[in-house]
Design a protein around this motif. Structure first.
Motif, PDB file in Angstrom:
ATOM      1  N   VAL A  53       3.366 -10.870 -13.117  1.00 41.21           N
ATOM      2  CA  VAL A  53       3.370  -9.513 -12.559  1.00 41.21           C
ATOM      3  C   VAL A  53       2.297  -9.384 -11.474  1.00 41.21           C
ATOM      4  CG1 VAL A  53       2.830  -7.101 -13.095  1.00 41.21           C
ATOM      5  CG2 VAL A  53       4.339  -8.397 -14.585  1.00 41.21           C
ATOM      6  N   GLN A  54       1.109  -9.896 -11.800  1.00 40.55           N
ATOM      7  CA  GLN A  54      -0.008  -9.876 -10.856  1.00 40.55           C
ATOM      8  C   GLN A  54       0.358 -10.599  -9.562  1.00 40.55           C
ATOM      9  OE1 GLN A  54      -3.078  -8.397 -10.745  1.00 40.55           O
ATOM     10  NE2 GLN A  54      -4.540  -9.903 -11.455  1.00 40.55           N
ATOM     11  N   GLU A  55       0.917 -11.800  -9.728  1.00 41.06           N
ATOM     12  CA  GLU A  55       1.259 -12.673  -8.600  1.00 41.06           C
ATOM     13  C   GLU A  55       2.321 -12.025  -7.709  1.00 41.06           C
ATOM     14  OE1 GLU A  55       1.876 -16.665 -10.238  1.00 41.06           O
ATOM     15  OE2 GLU A  55       3.341 -16.965  -8.629  1.00 41.06           O
ATOM     16  N   GLU A  56       3.377 -11.484  -8.340  1.00 41.95           N
ATOM     17  CA  GLU A  56       4.495 -10.936  -7.565  1.00 41.95           C
ATOM     18  C   GLU A  56       4.068  -9.695  -6.796  1.00 41.95           C
ATOM     19  OE1 GLU A  56       7.550 -12.078  -7.155  1.00 41.95           O
ATOM     20  OE2 GLU A  56       7.561 -13.738  -8.576  1.00 41.95           O
ATOM     21  N   ALA A  57       3.237  -8.846  -7.434  1.00 37.52           N
ATOM     22  CA  ALA A  57       2.762  -7.647  -6.744  1.00 37.52           C
ATOM     23  C   ALA A  57       1.912  -8.042  -5.538  1.00 37.52           C
ATOM     24  CB  ALA A  57       1.954  -6.770  -7.699  1.00 37.52           C
ATOM     25  N   GLY A  58       1.081  -9.070  -5.721  1.00 36.99           N
ATOM     26  CA  GLY A  58       0.259  -9.545  -4.615  1.00 36.99           C
ATOM     27  C   GLY A  58       1.102 -10.108  -3.486  1.00 36.99           C
ATOM     28  N   GLU A  59       2.143 -10.849  -3.848  1.00 37.38           N
ATOM     29  CA  GLU A  59       3.025 -11.424  -2.830  1.00 37.38           C
ATOM     30  C   GLU A  59       3.660 -10.336  -1.967  1.00 37.38           C
ATOM     31  OE1 GLU A  59       5.990 -14.032  -4.499  1.00 37.38           O
ATOM     32  OE2 GLU A  59       4.472 -15.507  -5.072  1.00 37.38           O
ATOM     33  N   ASP A  60       4.137  -9.268  -2.624  1.00 42.58           N
ATOM     34  CA  ASP A  60       4.763  -8.174  -1.875  1.00 42.58           C
ATOM     35  C   ASP A  60       3.767  -7.533  -0.914  1.00 42.58           C
ATOM     36  OD1 ASP A  60       7.145  -8.526  -3.033  1.00 42.58           O
ATOM     37  OD2 ASP A  60       7.140  -6.705  -4.248  1.00 42.58           O
ATOM     38  N   MET A  61       2.540  -7.335  -1.416  1.00 47.61           N
ATOM     39  CA  MET A  61       1.521  -6.677  -0.603  1.00 47.61           C
ATOM     40  C   MET A  61       1.211  -7.525   0.629  1.00 47.61           C
ATOM     41  SD  MET A  61      -1.925  -5.270  -2.288  1.00 47.61           S
ATOM     42  CE  MET A  61      -3.453  -5.174  -1.374  1.00 47.61           C
ATOM     43  N   LEU A  62       1.043  -8.829   0.427  1.00 44.25           N
ATOM     44  CA  LEU A  62       0.749  -9.715   1.550  1.00 44.25           C
ATOM     45  C   LEU A  62       1.944  -9.797   2.493  1.00 44.25           C
ATOM     46  CD1 LEU A  62      -1.151 -12.664  -0.168  1.00 44.25           C
ATOM     47  CD2 LEU A  62      -2.097 -10.750   1.087  1.00 44.25           C
ATOM     48  N   ALA A  63       3.152  -9.864   1.934  1.00 41.74           N
ATOM     49  CA  ALA A  63       4.348  -9.994   2.766  1.00 41.74           C
ATOM     50  C   ALA A  63       4.489  -8.785   3.695  1.00 41.74           C
ATOM     51  CB  ALA A  63       5.589 -10.130   1.887  1.00 41.74           C
ATOM     52  N   LEU A  64       4.187  -7.598   3.172  1.00 41.31           N
ATOM     53  CA  LEU A  64       4.277  -6.378   3.994  1.00 41.31           C
ATOM     54  C   LEU A  64       3.341  -6.444   5.183  1.00 41.31           C
ATOM     55  CD1 LEU A  64       4.473  -3.104   1.922  1.00 41.31           C
ATOM     56  CD2 LEU A  64       6.043  -3.943   3.639  1.00 41.31           C
ATOM     57  N   GLY A 124       2.635  -9.139   6.686  1.00 42.44           N
ATOM     58  CA  GLY A 124       2.987 -10.301   7.493  1.00 42.44           C
ATOM     59  C   GLY A 124       2.160 -11.531   7.189  1.00 42.44           C
ATOM     60  N   VAL A 125       1.741 -11.672   5.948  1.00 43.13           N
ATOM     61  CA  VAL A 125       0.987 -12.859   5.558  1.00 43.13           C
ATOM     62  C   VAL A 125       1.831 -13.643   4.565  1.00 43.13           C
ATOM     63  CG1 VAL A 125      -1.151 -13.688   4.531  1.00 43.13           C
ATOM     64  CG2 VAL A 125      -1.149 -11.548   5.786  1.00 43.13           C
ATOM     65  N   GLY A 126       1.845 -14.952   4.704  1.00 44.70           N
ATOM     66  CA  GLY A 126       2.611 -15.788   3.771  1.00 44.70           C
ATOM     67  C   GLY A 126       1.876 -15.922   2.460  1.00 44.70           C
ATOM     68  N   ASP A 127       2.282 -16.878   1.666  1.00 45.15           N
ATOM     69  CA  ASP A 127       1.689 -17.132   0.360  1.00 45.15           C
ATOM     70  C   ASP A 127       0.315 -17.759   0.572  1.00 45.15           C
ATOM     71  OD1 ASP A 127       1.429 -17.284  -2.278  1.00 45.15           O
ATOM     72  OD2 ASP A 127       2.916 -18.851  -2.596  1.00 45.15           O
ATOM     73  N   GLU A 128      -0.726 -16.915   0.583  1.00 49.52           N
ATOM     74  CA  GLU A 128      -2.042 -17.377   1.010  1.00 49.52           C
ATOM     75  C   GLU A 128      -3.090 -17.099  -0.052  1.00 49.52           C
ATOM     76  OE1 GLU A 128      -2.915 -16.196   5.143  1.00 49.52           O
ATOM     77  OE2 GLU A 128      -4.944 -15.863   4.462  1.00 49.52           O
ATOM     78  N   GLU A 129      -4.057 -18.003  -0.190  1.00 51.59           N
ATOM     79  CA  GLU A 129      -5.147 -17.770  -1.132  1.00 51.59           C
ATOM     80  C   GLU A 129      -6.470 -17.898  -0.388  1.00 51.59           C
ATOM     81  OE1 GLU A 129      -4.012 -20.770  -3.956  1.00 51.59           O
ATOM     82  OE2 GLU A 129      -3.310 -19.264  -5.378  1.00 51.59           O
ATOM     83  N   VAL A 130      -7.525 -17.266  -0.919  1.00 48.15           N
ATOM     84  CA  VAL A 130      -8.787 -17.256  -0.178  1.00 48.15           C
ATOM     85  C   VAL A 130      -9.375 -18.642   0.039  1.00 48.15           C
ATOM     86  CG1 VAL A 130      -9.655 -14.920  -0.495  1.00 48.15           C
ATOM     87  CG2 VAL A 130      -9.944 -16.592  -2.312  1.00 48.15           C
ATOM     88  N   SER A 131      -8.922 -19.626  -0.743  1.00 51.59           N
ATOM     89  CA  SER A 131      -9.514 -20.944  -0.576  1.00 51.59           C
ATOM     90  C   SER A 131      -8.721 -21.823   0.396  1.00 51.59           C
ATOM     91  CB  SER A 131      -9.599 -21.641  -1.937  1.00 51.59           C
ATOM     92  OG  SER A 131      -8.310 -21.725  -2.491  1.00 51.59           O
ATOM     93  N   ASP A 132      -7.679 -21.284   1.026  1.00 48.86           N
ATOM     94  CA  ASP A 132      -6.870 -22.089   1.947  1.00 48.86           C
ATOM     95  C   ASP A 132      -7.675 -22.512   3.174  1.00 48.86           C
ATOM     96  OD1 ASP A 132      -4.731 -21.983   0.319  1.00 48.86           O
ATOM     97  OD2 ASP A 132      -3.546 -20.596   1.519  1.00 48.86           O
ATOM     98  N   SER A 133      -7.226 -23.601   3.805  1.00 49.22           N
ATOM     99  CA  SER A 133      -7.911 -24.101   4.987  1.00 49.22           C
ATOM    100  C   SER A 133      -7.523 -23.277   6.209  1.00 49.22           C
ATOM    101  CB  SER A 133      -7.516 -25.551   5.217  1.00 49.22           C
ATOM    102  OG  SER A 133      -6.140 -25.601   5.514  1.00 49.22           O
ATOM    103  N   VAL A 134      -8.309 -23.420   7.289  1.00 52.51           N
ATOM    104  CA  VAL A 134      -8.032 -22.709   8.536  1.00 52.51           C
ATOM    105  C   VAL A 134      -6.610 -22.999   9.002  1.00 52.51           C
ATOM    106  CG1 VAL A 134      -8.635 -22.515  10.976  1.00 52.51           C
ATOM    107  CG2 VAL A 134     -10.432 -22.652   9.268  1.00 52.51           C
ATOM    108  N   ARG A 135      -6.213 -24.267   8.880  1.00 55.91           N
ATOM    109  CA  ARG A 135      -4.873 -24.629   9.335  1.00 55.91           C
ATOM    110  C   ARG A 135      -3.786 -23.924   8.528  1.00 55.91           C
ATOM    111  NH1 ARG A 135      -2.721 -30.706  10.213  1.00 55.91           N
ATOM    112  NH2 ARG A 135      -4.714 -30.786  11.281  1.00 55.91           N
TER     113      ARG A 135
END
Lengths: 431, 431
Positions: B236-247, B249-260
């Motif tokens: 539930v947590q994950e899916e709600a976050g995905e929708d928020m980011l998608a709105l 215009g951000v893909g499936d992203e986490e704070v630890s991802d690289s610049v690339r």
């Protein structure tokens, strides 16, 4: 169906799950809802009211005769009863509470005294507590015979005579132990949640320790209720939705709200946005002489502001989400800010190049291409910094970043975007 | 602390919960993480890896020696093992799977064969199944003696010899029943979830029926695993976050991802936004002669577009959220669209008046006030309609409204905003 055929309706709704009855209520019109409940009468499960939208719930309770509400409340679990009561006015609460037996009423009143959205509001005050010296056998016999047990439970709580928590026993541990074993030999350390804790923090504790239920204690450390994981699922869902709506400048809104409620929930943010939009226009106004001489600037300037706004919204949304889930904390803050700055520069560079070429082709002016490219880099960098630093700063000052971030972030990107583009153009072309 | 003092580290991490070890790993640098795990050795609980970000997990597994990974995997619950494996490349998966005992390996491989984010991926393949003719006493004895039971369980599943599901028994029902009672006398009807079901739909089933665990069945209706509610909280947590980011215009992203990775997740949306911004500019370009004669229009036009954009984002976010939680359905769609139209007109009227007065005071032109007011009404109405109809239409065409709505909605409000304002001005002032 609503041809007053009570028996048939009763037979039908009896087969449905609570959530299906709630869906049925939602589909009906405002007049049909209380009619349906009155027809079904005592066999209507009031728990269905916890699953419809707030506005529908209030309307239904307004229409129903008090004696029916009183009968319905007696059957409710305490957490459901609190959930229904908390949205009502104090008068309506008092009126309903008067109809409820004393013991239940005291428990409900105590729960309502805790702050909104706290663990004390969500907890169930019906739980199983046993002393540590009982054996597994005695506890099992007690559970077989007791009549007022909660319908669902996953854990037994172990308390001393003053109801202070000592530990808890999982049901599967109980089942796997022989009857003569004493409770304190198989009990585990318990996670306590204070009744004043915000439900969002309580949910985080559940996720962190993978709990199915947790003990809620009052200020004196005494056990007053239990939070179960099925309530937590709803909390997680609700809180994530609130953040999402808050970021878009919408208040606590549901699809069944009235036009007036919706307008009220959206006006504040639109007013703030008007103010920031006027501010951005004032910045443009500084360059009216420049614009008069070069209409191409007026045509291109929204692009710079819009790209900055979007880049900032991306960064901001990631930051707000990460703060809410506690993924962004003082330990990785420096790293994350640095990375967002890089990303801002990389994206700024890429779009500066692209937009510079577009401007040159469109207006045949290399100077214009250069100016828009430079403005794009400046604004994308400003967007990245505003997008990450503003939510962090708001969180530091204990302001919910989901609610307040957008205002500041879009103001920064609009103002910086227009100012950078128009001032660079004024300098370059000497107008 | 990382002075190679393995014993002390082991003593320290043994006291921590899995999620606390995960936090510790996140704080450490890229080099320190595998070093810590190697030092702790066999007593490191690999479940901690399920709670760190994807990028960190992949990096750690890259660095660790295979024998340590193999030892760690043997101790894992099957759902955690799948969670760790699914982000790895096929080569890395095969390499790790080779080190695992045959029986466990087959279960893991089967789970990995189910689609990503399906119930089959999230389920635990270790569960308790009993035949219906057993008595409560026999089932309890079985549980006391069996050694390979899952650590946590809330329900017993009742199956026929072909492992087809007959029902389930809640542990608290078991405890409250006498030993001679047979299982089929106390079993309840079970909610089956097909292994191919999307995890989001599985979560909805949990919420709807307030489940603590649900049986997962394969295509032949045979019981293959169990989904538990603590996994559902994460979903539930994950899916709600995905929708928020998608709105945003951000893909499936986490704070630890690289610049690339971050740049890649954000570029597509920025590119689309550039295209729509250029489109809006082309609309402005149609009126270059008008703008040249009246620079006030250039100064005011961003306000009309910005107000429309914000009003549309509000409506759109509410709609996207309501579609995701199934609160917006064919039954109330008509009502909701009508209400949003009203809200758009009310807000449009209010801000038309306000902005009209501002324009008259600022530029001393009643005509300009009239024009911006009329444009505001038109654009707020367009915003309301676009904000509600576009997400509904996308959902109808089976496109995720969270991902695609923003593009269309902002294009509509920008184009309509600029066009309405500038064309009305051109008509009114005859330029």
């Amino acid at each position: 169906l609503a041809q007053e055929n009570a028996d048939e309706l009763r037979a039908l709704t009896d087969q449905l799950y609570v959530s299906e009855v709630a869906e049925l209520l939602t589909i009906l019109t405002d007049d049909e809802r209380p009619r349906l409940i009155e027809l079904i009468g005592e066999s209507f499960d009031f728990a269905a009211l916890t699953e419809v939208d707030e506005q529908i719930r209030i309307d239904i309770l307004d229409e129903l005769p008090l004696h029916l509400i009183a009968a319905g409340f007696v059957e409710l679990e305490s957490d459901d009863a609190v959930y229904i009561l908390e949205d009502l006015t104090e008068d309506a609460q008092a009126e309903i509470l008067r109809t409820i037996p004393t013991l239940d009423r005291l428990a409900l009143q105590r729960a309502l005294d805790y702050p909104e959205e706290s663990a004390g509001r969500r907890m169930q005050s019906n739980f199983i507590a046993v002393p540590p010296f009982w054996t597994v056998g005695r506890a099992i016999d007690y559970m077989r015979e007791a009549s007022d047990l909660p319908e669902e439970f996953h854990d037994l709580f172990v308390v001393d005579p003053g109801y202070r928590l000592l530990g808890f026993v999982k049901l599967n541990r109980m089942l796997r132990s022989k009857r003569p074993v004493t409770i304190d030999a198989i009990m585990d350390e318990v996670q306590e949640i204070s009744a004043e804790t915000d439900q969002e923090d309580a949910a985080r504790t559940f996720q962190k320790y993978d709990l199915t239920s947790a003990a809620v204690v009052d200020k004196g450390g005494r056990l007053v209720g239990v939070l179960t994981v099925d309530d937590i699922v709803d909390v997680v869902q609700e809180e994530a939705g609130e953040d999402m709506l808050a970021l878009a400048g919408v208040g606590d809104e549901e699809v069944s709200d009235s036009v007036r409620a919706i307008t009220r929930s959206r006006l504040p943010w639109l007013c703030v946005n008007l103010a920031t939009a006027v501010l951005a226009s004032l910045v443009i106004g500084l360059f009216d002489a420049t614009l008069e001489q070069m209409v191409a600037l007026a045509i291109l300037m929204p692009i710079v502001a819009s790209m900055g706004g979007n880049a900032a919204t991306q960064t901001m949304t990631v930051a707000v989400r990460a703060i809410a889930t506690h993924d962004l904390d003082p330990y990785n803050m420096g790293r994350v800010v640095l990375r967002e700055t890089y990303v801002g520069l990389v994206n700024g560079g890429a779009f500066a190049l692209l937009m510079g070429i577009v401007a040159i082709v469109w207006f045949g002016s290399a100077g214009l291409g250069l100016v828009i490219g430079a403005a794009m880099v400046v604004n994308m960098l400003a967007a990245a910094l505003a997008g990450i630093l503003i939510p962090i700063a708001l969180d530091r000052f204990k302001i919910d970043p989901a609610i307040a971030s957008s205002v500041f972030v879009t103001t920064v990107t609009d103002v910086v975007g227009f100012f950078a583009f128009l001032s660079l153009a004024a300098l370059w072309f000497g107008i």
